[in-house]
Design a protein around this motif. Structure first.
Motif, PDB file in Angstrom:
ATOM      1  N   ILE A  81      -2.621  12.427   0.335  1.00 58.13           N
ATOM      2  CA  ILE A  81      -1.808  11.218   0.203  1.00 58.13           C
ATOM      3  C   ILE A  81      -0.680  11.207   1.228  1.00 58.13           C
ATOM      4  O   ILE A  81      -0.401  10.182   1.859  1.00 58.13           O
TER       5      ILE A  81
ATOM      6  N   LEU B 276       0.903   4.222  -2.881  1.00 59.25           N
ATOM      7  CA  LEU B 276       0.643   5.626  -2.577  1.00 59.25           C
ATOM      8  C   LEU B 276       1.835   6.515  -2.922  1.00 59.25           C
ATOM      9  O   LEU B 276       1.667   7.658  -3.340  1.00 59.25           O
ATOM     10  N   THR B 277       3.033   5.998  -2.775  1.00 58.50           N
ATOM     11  CA  THR B 277       4.225   6.759  -3.139  1.00 58.50           C
ATOM     12  C   THR B 277       4.274   6.992  -4.644  1.00 58.50           C
ATOM     13  O   THR B 277       4.616   8.095  -5.099  1.00 58.50           O
TER      14      THR B 277
ATOM     15  N   LEU C 219      -0.033   8.496   4.115  1.00 57.61           N
ATOM     16  CA  LEU C 219       1.261   7.824   4.282  1.00 57.61           C
ATOM     17  C   LEU C 219       1.802   8.006   5.707  1.00 57.61           C
ATOM     18  O   LEU C 219       2.352   7.076   6.288  1.00 57.61           O
ATOM     19  N   LEU C 220       1.646   9.197   6.255  1.00 56.44           N
ATOM     20  CA  LEU C 220       2.094   9.433   7.626  1.00 56.44           C
ATOM     21  C   LEU C 220       1.252   8.647   8.616  1.00 56.44           C
ATOM     22  O   LEU C 220       1.759   8.151   9.620  1.00 56.44           O
TER      23      LEU C 220
ATOM     24  N   ILE D  17      -0.184   5.754   7.992  1.00 54.79           N
ATOM     25  CA  ILE D  17       0.210   4.347   7.859  1.00 54.79           C
ATOM     26  C   ILE D  17       1.538   4.083   8.577  1.00 54.79           C
ATOM     27  O   ILE D  17       1.738   3.028   9.175  1.00 54.79           O
ATOM     28  N   ALA D  18       2.445   5.068   8.513  1.00 55.45           N
ATOM     29  CA  ALA D  18       3.762   4.887   9.108  1.00 55.45           C
ATOM     30  C   ALA D  18       3.724   4.789  10.616  1.00 55.45           C
ATOM     31  O   ALA D  18       4.587   4.163  11.231  1.00 55.45           O
ATOM     32  N   ASN D  19       2.720   5.365  11.234  1.00 49.19           N
ATOM     33  CA  ASN D  19       2.646   5.340  12.704  1.00 49.19           C
ATOM     34  C   ASN D  19       1.914   4.167  13.172  1.00 49.19           C
ATOM     35  O   ASN D  19       1.336   3.388  13.233  1.00 49.19           O
TER      36      ASN D  19
ATOM     37  N   MET E 264       0.817  -1.195   0.000  1.00 47.83           N
ATOM     38  CA  MET E 264       0.000   0.000   0.000  1.00 47.83           C
ATOM     39  C   MET E 264       0.863   1.263   0.000  1.00 47.83           C
ATOM     40  O   MET E 264       0.561   2.213  -0.698  1.00 47.83           O
ATOM     41  N   THR E 265       1.933   1.254   0.778  1.00 49.27           N
ATOM     42  CA  THR E 265       2.818   2.409   0.843  1.00 49.27           C
ATOM     43  C   THR E 265       3.482   2.665  -0.504  1.00 49.27           C
ATOM     44  O   THR E 265       3.586   3.814  -0.941  1.00 49.27           O
ATOM     45  N   THR E 266       3.909   1.599  -1.165  1.00 50.46           N
ATOM     46  CA  THR E 266       4.542   1.745  -2.474  1.00 50.46           C
ATOM     47  C   THR E 266       3.564   2.329  -3.476  1.00 50.46           C
ATOM     48  O   THR E 266       3.911   3.241  -4.241  1.00 50.46           O
TER      49      THR E 266
END
Length: 76
Positions: free
Chosen positions: A67, A5-6, A71-72, A74-76, A1-3
């Motif tokens: 976005i 969104l990036t 992403l932030l 998801i990172a936490n 998912m992170t990839t």
């Protein structure tokens, strides 16, 4: 998912730059036309194109902010 969104964020960032450049080009053309004609009473086609491009830029920037927020989150 992170990839994913990036990648989408990268695409949106390119769209921001493209719409910014298109808006600046339309602004320069409308300014040149105004200077050559000497009078301006209505919005010309170039000015309308400039407004459209700048609105698109704002829209793409808002999408990019969302976005980044996701992403932030998801990172936490």
């Amino acid at each position: 998912m992170t990839t994913f969104l990036t990648i989408v964020l990268g695409i949106i960032m390119v769209l921001v730059v493209v719409s910014l450049v298109r808006g600046i080009v339309a602004f320069l053309k409308s300014t040149k036309i105004d200077l050559e004609s000497g009078e301006q009473t209505d919005a010309t086609d170039m000015q309308l194109a400039q407004n459209k491009a700048m609105f698109a830029r704002v829209k793409y920037q808002a999408i990019a902010i969302v976005i980044v927020a996701v992403l932030l989150g998801i990172a936490n």
